[in-house]
Every structure is written in C-alpha cells, then in structure tokens.
Scaffold this active site. Structure first.
Site: not given
Ligand code: NDP
Length: 293
Positions: A14-17, A19, A44, A74, A107
């Site tokens: 799926p394109a959108l997952g 996290g 993820d 990962k 990772h």
């Molecule tokens: P995102 O870009 O998904 O942003 C998430 C943050 O934004 C959280 O603080 C969330 O808070 C808030 N948020 C979510 N939806 C909204 C919205 N509609 N409006 C305003 N704020 C919003 O960043 P992440 O860094 O969390 O990355 C997503 C995923 O990527 C991770 O969960 C992980 O699976 C992966 N990842 C992988 C890494 C790697 O090294 N491979 C490193 C970092 C991330 P709240 O939960 O309170 O809504």
C-alpha cells in the site's frame, strides 16, 4: 480507497501506511486497530520502537485477515551480522506473532562496521529465499552506501525508507533509488521531526506555502504533504495517536495537487536534515538490547 505500489520483486505494498515510532506500547494496540478500521493496510514498526507486540495485538483486534495487512518492521543495529540478524527476525516475528513478515528492513547502515551490515543483509536475503519475508530493504541508506551494499549482495532492496518531507526531500537519494528500481518510502512524511520536541517555530505544519495550498483545496497541511508524496510516487507512513488525525491523514485520495503546487512544495527543501546523520550511527552510541520475543 488506498493505492498500491508494485515493488521490484512484484509484491504489492500500500502506498500509504501507518507509522508507530514514539507511539507508547500502551497506545499502540488501539492506534493500530483504529488505523486499520479507517482503511490503512500497511503498518510500519521496528524492533527498536519497543511496540511490535502491541502492533501484532492491534492487527488481531482489527478482525482483519492476516493476509489483508502489510506488516513492515526493521532490524536494529545491535542485531547486525548474519546469525544475529536471523535471530532478529525470530524476535520480531515472535513479538508480532506472525510466521511471515511482509517487508523487513535494515533500520540503519552501520558504516563504521560495514561487514556486519552486509552480514545482516545476507540474512535478509536468506529469509527472503526461505519465504519468511516477502520483500527486503533498507532504511537511511545514502547513495554511496547503497552502492557499497549493491556491490556486495545479490538482491536489490525493494525499499529505502528515508527522511523525506517538504523541508528535507533528499532528491539525490530519491534519484539513486529510482535508478535501481528501489521504492523511496518517506519517514516523517509530514515533517513531524521538525517539531518532535514541541517547538513549532520551524515546523512544516505551520509552513505558509503549504498552508496556502491547503486552504485552496479545503484540506489540512498534513493532507497536502501526504498528497505530495503519493503524486510523486513515494510511499508514506504518517504517525498519529489521535483518532481524528489518523482518519484525516488517510483521507487523501479525493483531491489532486497541480504540477505547480507540487513544484512549490519541492522548492521548500532546505537541504538540512532533522534526523541524525546516518554515518553517525554506531553500536557504541545507539546500540541497545532488543529483548527476546
Ligand atoms: P510524521 O510526519 O508522521 O508526524 C508525526 C507527528 O505529527 C506526531 O507528533 C503527530 O502527533 C503529529 N501529527 C500527526 N498527524 C497530524 C496532523 N494531521 N496534524 C498535525 N499534527 C499531526 O513523523 P514521524 O517522525 O512520526 O514519522 C512517521 C513514521 O515514520 C514513524 O512512525 C516511523 O514509522 C517512521 N520513521 C522511521 C524512521 C527511520 O529511521 N526509519 C525515523 C523516524 C520515523 P500525534 O501523534 O499527537 O497526532
């Protein structure tokens, strides 16, 4: 309705997952179940997130058949090297309580001990050959490191999961991925990392250009950023623990950004990463014990 992308080995993702980094274990089961309820079919997680067990519970709570959910996790650097990585799979699969993982990634590259990285990747190749995983890939691999990996291994990664959001879009990494038929999957796709610690002074969510485009479409900045990824052919894995955001972040299939709008978002790239420099990741600084299942 979601969309699928076909990986370089024919498997569909799926394109959108959804996290779950920084989602506390006690909120993970309900968040994952809620995400699946509103339509996400890709989750993820990572051994290092400490919530694989709860991801598995969330999937079971959803009532969906295992085959309907694409599970991605990962291996952490502490489990690199061939044998340790094979055992890392057992730990993750055990916690998720599944026999097969859809996509297993390294990772981080361990550039300070690349032999261990290669050993871990060869373990992924073995798991793929044995049908324990359906696809394998990497995360945070910059083009030079990717070349080193490709030179020493047989299976081209299906996915490279890297930091990509409007303030850091890594066009060079995306280009290298494209040249090798590797899908770029955006982590922090909405730029969450630009305001991880509550400082919204340089947050993508408050960007005026993204805000203007969002207003034009009657959408939120988050939805515009996710649309930008999808229209440019990337996978994206937004995270939230809030039901209304979980739903809104998935409601991105009913509008289209124009070529000009996509270009305006591309132009926001600062070239400055918010995440750690992948070369700085060592077992000494970032190693941690990944518990048994
Ligand atoms: P995102 O870009 O998904 O942003 C998430 C943050 O934004 C959280 O603080 C969330 O808070 C808030 N948020 C979510 N939806 C909204 C919205 N509609 N409006 C305003 N704020 C919003 O960043 P992440 O860094 O969390 O990355 C997503 C995923 O990527 C991770 O969960 C992980 O699976 C992966 N990842 C992988 C890494 C790697 O090294 N491979 C490193 C970092 C991330 P709240 O939960 O309170 O809504």
């Amino acid at each position: 309705m979601s969309e699928n992308i076909t990986l370089n080995n024919g498997v569909e993702i799926p394109a959108l997952g959804f996290g779950v980094f920084q989602t506390p274990p006690e909120q993970t089961t309900s968040s994952v179940a809620e995400a699946l309820r509103v339509g996400y079919r890709l989750i993820d997680t990572a051994a290092a997130y400490g919530n694989e067990r709860e991801v598995g519970e969330g999937i079971r709570t959803s009532g969906l058949d295992r085959s309907e959910v694409f599970i991605e996790t990962k291996l952490w650097i502490s489990d690199y090297g061939y044998d340790a990585a094979l055992h890392g799979f057992d730990k993750s699969a055990g916690k998720l309580d599944v026999d097969q993982i859809d996509l297993l990634l390294l990772h981080q590259p361990l550039t300070s001990d690349f032999d261990k990285t290669i050993g871990a990747y060869k373990a992924l190749e073995k798991l793929l050959a044995d049908g324990k995983v359906r696809a394998i890939g990497v995360s945070n691999f910059m083009p030079d490191v990717l070349e080193r990996l490709l030179a020493e291994t047989d299976v081209v990664p299906a996915v490279n999961q890297v930091e990509v959001h409007p303030y850091f879009s890594q066009p060079n990494v995306q280009q290298a991925d494209r040249e090798h038929g590797i899908l770029t999957q955006a982590w922090s796709p909405m730029g969450g990392i630009t305001s991880y610690y509550g400082d919204f002074s340089r947050s993508t969510f408050n960007d005026s250009v993204i805000g203007e485009i969002a207003e034009q479409h009657g959408r939120t900045p988050a939805q515009v950023m996710l649309r930008w990824h999808l229209q440019q052919g990337r996978s994206a894995i937004p995270k939230s623990v809030k039901p209304e955001r979980i739903a809104a972040n998935f409601d991105v299939f009913g509008f289209e950004l124009t070529t000009d709008e996509l270009a305006r978002i591309d132009a926001l790239d600062t070239g400055v990463r918010s995440g750690p420099d992948p070369d700085s990741i060592t077992v000494e600084s970032f190693g941690r014990n990944i518990p048994e299942a």
